[in-house]
Design an enzyme around this catalytic site. Sequence first.
Site, short mmCIF file in Angstrom:
data_model
loop_
_atom_site.label_atom_id
_atom_site.label_comp_id
_atom_site.label_asym_id
_atom_site.label_seq_id
_atom_site.Cartn_x
_atom_site.Cartn_y
_atom_site.Cartn_z
N TYR A 122 0.83 -1.20 0.00
CA TYR A 122 0.00 0.00 0.00
C TYR A 122 0.87 1.25 0.00
CZ TYR A 122 -3.64 3.35 1.29
OH TYR A 122 -4.50 4.42 1.28
N LYS A 126 1.12 4.10 -3.05
CA LYS A 126 0.73 5.50 -2.89
C LYS A 126 1.90 6.45 -3.20
CE LYS A 126 -3.58 4.92 -2.02
NZ LYS A 126 -4.60 5.44 -2.94
N1 NAD Z 1 -9.81 5.68 4.28
C1 NAD Z 1 -8.58 6.13 4.52
O1 NAD Z 1 -8.13 6.21 5.69
C2 NAD Z 1 -7.69 6.59 3.40
C3 NAD Z 1 -6.53 7.30 3.72
C4 NAD Z 1 -5.70 7.74 2.68
C5 NAD Z 1 -6.03 7.46 1.38
N2 NAD Z 1 -7.18 6.76 1.12
C6 NAD Z 1 -7.47 6.48 -0.29
O2 NAD Z 1 -8.71 7.03 -0.64
C7 NAD Z 1 -9.23 6.32 -1.76
C8 NAD Z 1 -10.67 5.97 -1.49
O3 NAD Z 1 -10.69 5.01 -0.44
P1 NAD Z 1 -11.83 4.96 0.66
O4 NAD Z 1 -11.20 5.22 1.96
O5 NAD Z 1 -13.02 5.78 0.22
O6 NAD Z 1 -12.17 3.41 0.68
P2 NAD Z 1 -13.35 2.63 -0.06
O7 NAD Z 1 -13.02 1.19 0.10
O8 NAD Z 1 -14.65 3.12 0.42
O9 NAD Z 1 -13.18 3.12 -1.57
C9 NAD Z 1 -12.29 2.50 -2.47
C10 NAD Z 1 -13.09 2.25 -3.73
O10 NAD Z 1 -12.23 1.68 -4.72
C11 NAD Z 1 -13.02 0.76 -5.42
N3 NAD Z 1 -12.21 -0.23 -6.11
C12 NAD Z 1 -11.42 -1.20 -5.57
N4 NAD Z 1 -10.89 -1.95 -6.54
C13 NAD Z 1 -11.34 -1.45 -7.73
C14 NAD Z 1 -11.16 -1.81 -9.08
N5 NAD Z 1 -10.37 -2.84 -9.43
N6 NAD Z 1 -11.79 -1.07 -10.04
C15 NAD Z 1 -12.58 -0.04 -9.69
N7 NAD Z 1 -12.80 0.35 -8.43
C16 NAD Z 1 -12.19 -0.35 -7.45
C17 NAD Z 1 -13.87 0.09 -4.33
O11 NAD Z 1 -14.97 -0.60 -4.89
C18 NAD Z 1 -14.26 1.27 -3.48
O12 NAD Z 1 -15.46 1.87 -3.89
C19 NAD Z 1 -8.33 5.08 -1.95
O13 NAD Z 1 -7.43 5.35 -2.99
C20 NAD Z 1 -7.61 5.00 -0.61
O14 NAD Z 1 -6.36 4.36 -0.72
C21 NAD Z 1 -8.01 6.33 2.08
#
Ligand code: NAD
Length: 214
Positions: A122, A126
């Site tokens: 991960y 990123k």
């Molecule tokens: N939640 C956190 O603490 C956090 C922190 C930093 C960054 N992020 C980043 O934010 C972004 C959104 O994550 P989130 O927290 O809303 O989690 P989430 O799991 O709600 O959203 C991630 C989305 O990506 C989609 N996804 C996964 N594999 C896929 C694929 N092969 N094709 C299309 N879509 C796909 C999932 O269906 C989901 O809707 C991600 O890139 C995550 O790494 C999240």
Amino acid sequence: MEGARVFALDVRPPQDDSGDTFIPVDVRDAASVADAIDQVVTDAGAIDGLVAAAGLSEEPTPAEHMGIDVWDRTIDVNLRGVFLTCQAVGRHMLERGTGSIVAIASMSGNFIVNAPQQQVAYNASKAGVSAMVRSLAYEWGPRGVRVNAVSPGYVGTPLLTSKTEMHPTWTKATPLARFATPAEVAAACSWLLGNESGFCLGTELLMDGGYSLA
Ligand SMILES: NC(=O)c1ccc[n+]([C@@H]2O[C@H](COP(=O)([O-])OP(=O)(O)OC[C@H]3O[C@@H](n4cnc5c(N)ncnc54)[C@H](O)[C@@H]3O)[C@@H](O)[C@H]2O)c1
């Protein structure tokens, strides 16, 4: 953004009733991404903005024991998928000579190492997104397409719901003592997409509640 028509491209339909137009797409698959973007352009006429947010995180595993299938799946979605999406939309925006792209990276890329959970794939994915954003910004900015990144700390989303036992540890390590809300991340994306951030190019907007300060 105010008045914007929003299309949600994802492997899963939205869990809420946000009213977005949903198009199923697996971002790892170039043909599937290209078809979905064509569909949006046909339907809407043009794409002004993209938030490339698909992502997943692997179960915590010491790096020396990580299966290469786990590494590949994480990099495939988080880096290859985000690149394919930016590329497909970028081609369209470059033809028009205008557009704004935001990729969701993370504080775990350029700023900190996730702790105590061990998530080398991960974190590496990123850091890749952050580097990709700078490269795309340098290539496409002069042709009218801005590319920037938002790098959140912990956000209260489904990505974290299965890890409730870790929540006190993570909030304690965050000076603001809470997670970001999805609305706060959306507001940062909205600002970077819009004209008010018009001089931002290759910017990485860190919003981590102060996590990286200590
Ligand atoms: N939640 C956190 O603490 C956090 C922190 C930093 C960054 N992020 C980043 O934010 C972004 C959104 O994550 P989130 O927290 O809303 O989690 P989430 O799991 O709600 O959203 C991630 C989305 O990506 C989609 N996804 C996964 N594999 C896929 C694929 N092969 N094709 C299309 N879509 C796909 C999932 O269906 C989901 O809707 C991600 O890139 C995550 O790494 C999240």
